[in-house]
Scaffold this motif. Structure first.
Motif, short mmCIF file in Angstrom:
data_model
loop_
_atom_site.label_atom_id
_atom_site.label_comp_id
_atom_site.label_asym_id
_atom_site.label_seq_id
_atom_site.Cartn_x
_atom_site.Cartn_y
_atom_site.Cartn_z
N ASN A 194 0.69 10.46 14.47
CA ASN A 194 1.51 9.56 13.67
C ASN A 194 0.97 9.43 12.25
OD1 ASN A 194 3.51 8.84 15.55
ND2 ASN A 194 2.14 7.37 16.53
N LEU A 195 -0.34 9.35 12.10
CA LEU A 195 -0.93 9.24 10.76
C LEU A 195 -0.65 10.51 9.95
CD1 LEU A 195 -4.37 7.55 11.62
CD2 LEU A 195 -2.40 6.49 10.49
N ALA A 196 -0.80 11.67 10.60
CA ALA A 196 -0.52 12.93 9.90
C ALA A 196 0.96 13.04 9.55
CB ALA A 196 -0.94 14.11 10.77
N ALA A 197 1.83 12.57 10.46
CA ALA A 197 3.27 12.65 10.23
C ALA A 197 3.70 11.78 9.06
CB ALA A 197 4.02 12.24 11.49
N LEU A 198 3.08 10.64 8.87
CA LEU A 198 3.43 9.77 7.75
C LEU A 198 3.15 10.46 6.41
CD1 LEU A 198 2.21 6.27 8.98
CD2 LEU A 198 4.58 6.99 8.57
N GLY A 199 1.98 11.10 6.31
CA GLY A 199 1.66 11.82 5.09
C GLY A 199 2.62 12.96 4.83
N MET A 200 2.97 13.70 5.90
CA MET A 200 3.92 14.80 5.75
C MET A 200 5.30 14.30 5.39
SD MET A 200 3.45 17.91 8.39
CE MET A 200 4.84 18.64 7.55
N GLY A 220 4.70 7.90 20.99
CA GLY A 220 3.83 7.04 21.78
C GLY A 220 4.23 5.58 21.74
N ARG A 221 3.33 4.73 22.25
CA ARG A 221 3.57 3.28 22.28
C ARG A 221 2.25 2.56 22.08
NH1 ARG A 221 6.00 2.53 28.15
NH2 ARG A 221 7.17 4.35 27.41
N GLY A 222 2.32 1.25 21.90
CA GLY A 222 1.09 0.49 21.66
C GLY A 222 0.42 0.89 20.37
N HIS A 223 1.20 0.97 19.28
CA HIS A 223 0.70 1.49 18.01
C HIS A 223 -0.24 0.51 17.31
CE1 HIS A 223 4.66 3.49 18.64
NE2 HIS A 223 3.95 4.55 18.33
N ASP A 224 -1.16 1.07 16.54
CA ASP A 224 -2.02 0.28 15.66
C ASP A 224 -1.23 0.02 14.38
OD1 ASP A 224 -3.88 -0.77 13.93
OD2 ASP A 224 -5.47 0.64 14.45
N GLY A 225 -0.48 -1.09 14.38
CA GLY A 225 0.43 -1.38 13.29
C GLY A 225 -0.24 -1.48 11.94
N HIS A 226 -1.42 -2.10 11.89
CA HIS A 226 -2.12 -2.27 10.61
C HIS A 226 -2.54 -0.93 10.01
CE1 HIS A 226 -2.17 -6.61 10.82
NE2 HIS A 226 -2.69 -6.58 12.04
N ALA A 227 -3.06 -0.04 10.88
CA ALA A 227 -3.49 1.27 10.39
C ALA A 227 -2.30 2.09 9.91
CB ALA A 227 -4.23 2.02 11.49
N LEU A 228 -1.19 2.03 10.64
CA LEU A 228 -0.01 2.80 10.26
C LEU A 228 0.61 2.25 8.97
CD1 LEU A 228 1.61 3.29 13.78
CD2 LEU A 228 0.59 5.06 12.34
N GLY A 252 8.98 1.06 18.42
CA GLY A 252 8.13 2.13 17.94
C GLY A 252 8.66 2.84 16.71
N THR A 253 9.46 2.14 15.92
CA THR A 253 9.98 2.73 14.68
C THR A 253 9.45 1.97 13.47
OG1 THR A 253 11.97 1.35 14.73
CG2 THR A 253 12.09 3.52 15.80
N MET A 254 9.35 2.70 12.38
CA MET A 254 8.97 2.09 11.10
C MET A 254 10.11 2.31 10.12
SD MET A 254 5.75 3.01 8.57
CE MET A 254 4.52 2.10 9.51
N GLU A 255 10.50 1.26 9.42
CA GLU A 255 11.60 1.35 8.46
C GLU A 255 11.07 1.23 7.04
OE1 GLU A 255 14.76 -1.33 9.32
OE2 GLU A 255 14.76 -0.87 11.46
N LEU A 256 11.64 2.06 6.16
CA LEU A 256 11.24 2.05 4.75
C LEU A 256 12.49 2.07 3.89
CD1 LEU A 256 9.54 4.60 6.33
CD2 LEU A 256 8.12 4.27 4.34
N SER A 257 12.34 1.60 2.68
CA SER A 257 13.36 1.75 1.67
C SER A 257 12.71 2.43 0.47
CB SER A 257 13.95 0.40 1.25
OG SER A 257 14.89 0.57 0.20
N LEU A 258 13.26 3.60 0.09
CA LEU A 258 12.70 4.38 -1.01
C LEU A 258 13.72 4.46 -2.15
CD1 LEU A 258 11.22 7.36 1.04
CD2 LEU A 258 10.04 5.28 0.30
N PRO A 259 13.26 4.41 -3.37
CA PRO A 259 14.20 4.51 -4.50
C PRO A 259 14.87 5.87 -4.54
CG PRO A 259 11.94 4.63 -5.28
CD PRO A 259 11.86 4.28 -3.83
#
Length: 347
Positions: A194-200, A220-228, A252-259
């Protein structure tokens, strides 16, 4: 520490600029000779307020010569219909959406272009933090690789796994798949993936020119929310100002808003059905002819393509003939598929 490099490919009919991040393409900027200069990001214009939608806080602008844009406004800064104002394009148009402008100040006269958008070399310098500009054959190779990667849906993640990036009308969905990623501790493996996927994902969204709402389906599940969340803030930092990142949700989803700033690459390069446009294929044909001409000085070249591609390539072929002479021919073949482009030597 991350390293960025800048490349500029000056072609016939189009110029492509690439910024790489640690050797991988991060941004691909394409300027074609027939682009409307009034709608490029950074262009400054005198615009006329054509109409207002007070309920939406939006003004519709006439930029001249048929070009249009919208201007968001606050209730206490409502423009007047028919008013002349100076604006700057801050978001290029995309399919079904007008360009977005920002108010600069009052103006006089008819709609017109005051200052053109910054040259690609200037933009690349800003995006790469002043890296030296590389041109020539290596720049063309990097641009070709960036173009190909920008149009892919599936992207392998270093260490195993992959992410799929699929834009829709409402949002861009990103799916993280563990796939063949190895490791004994499942929780550690999923965290690393997940950490590698965020950077990619951050790099690829910039490369593809995508913005707006983004939903990342983490593995996966039980994510480390602070680290992500910390990783996402670092990965999407270059997109600021305007980035908003939500916490990992219960599903298990993260939402973002990008310009949104530039036109999505897929819209520039493809038709609405997702196939490469005639213009994109014509540019590929001309580049292949240029490459063969450079590799075989003096040789006579032949090219074959569908009639539609040959027609679009004609003005660029004339420019190429001015460079290398009339030592090539392009033959339209009605039986040939659009995507099949052949270049060889005359016998």
């Amino acid at each position: 520490m991350s390293e960025r490099r800048a490349y500029l490919d000056r072609g016939l009919g189009e110029t492509r600029g690439v910024v790489t991040l640690d050797g991988r393409p991060e941004r691909l900027l394409i300027r074609r000779d027939d682009d409307e200069p009034r709608l490029l990001i950074g262009a400054r214009l005198v615009a006329r307020v054509a109409s207002l939608e007070p309920a939406l806080g939006t003004a519709f602008l006439d930029l001249g010569q048929g070009a249009e844009a919208i201007l968001p406004f606050k209730p206490d800064a409502r423009p007047v219909r028919g008013q002349a104002i100076e604006v700057e394009i801050r978001s290029e148009p995309r399919r079904g959406k007008l360009a977005i402008a920002r108010f600069v100040g009052p103006a006089e006269g008819a709609p017109k272009l005051i200052a053109a958008a910054p040259d690609l070399a200037i933009e690349l310098a800003a995006l790469s933090h002043g890296a030296s500009l590389v041109e020539g054959t290596s720049a063309r190779q990097v641009a070709d690789e960036a173009e190909a990667e920008a149009l892919e849906v599936l992207h392998p993640v270093p260490g195993g796994g992959q992410i799929a990036i699929e834009p829709t009308r409402a949002l861009t969905a990103i799916d993280v798949d563990l796939s063949d990623r190895k490791g004994g501790d499942a929780k550690r493996v999923t965290r690393q993936a997940n950490l590698a996927a965020l950077g990619m994902a951050a790099r690829l969204l910039r490369l593809k020119g995508l913005g707006g709402i983004v939903v990342i389906d983490l593995v996966g599940r039980g994510h480390d929310g602070h680290a992500l969340l910390a990783a996402a803030r670092a990965a999407f930092g270059p997109d600021n100002p305007g980035v908003a990142i939500g916490p990992v949700g219960r599903f298990g989803t993260m939402e973002l808003s990008l310009p949104r700033r530039v036109r999505p690459l897929a819209e520039q390069l493809c038709r609405e059905d997702g196939a490469l446009s005639d213009r994109t294929l014509a540019q590929q044909l001309i580049r292949r002819l240029q490459a063969e001409a450079a590799a075989q000085p003096g040789a006579r070249l032949t090219a074959a393509c569908s009639p539609a591609i040959a027609t679009v390539a004609e003005p660029f072929a004339r420019l190429l003939a001015e460079q290398i002479g009339a030592r090539f021919s392009i033959t339209p073949d009605p039986a040939r598929s659009r995507e099949r482009l052949d270049v060889g030597f005359a016998r």
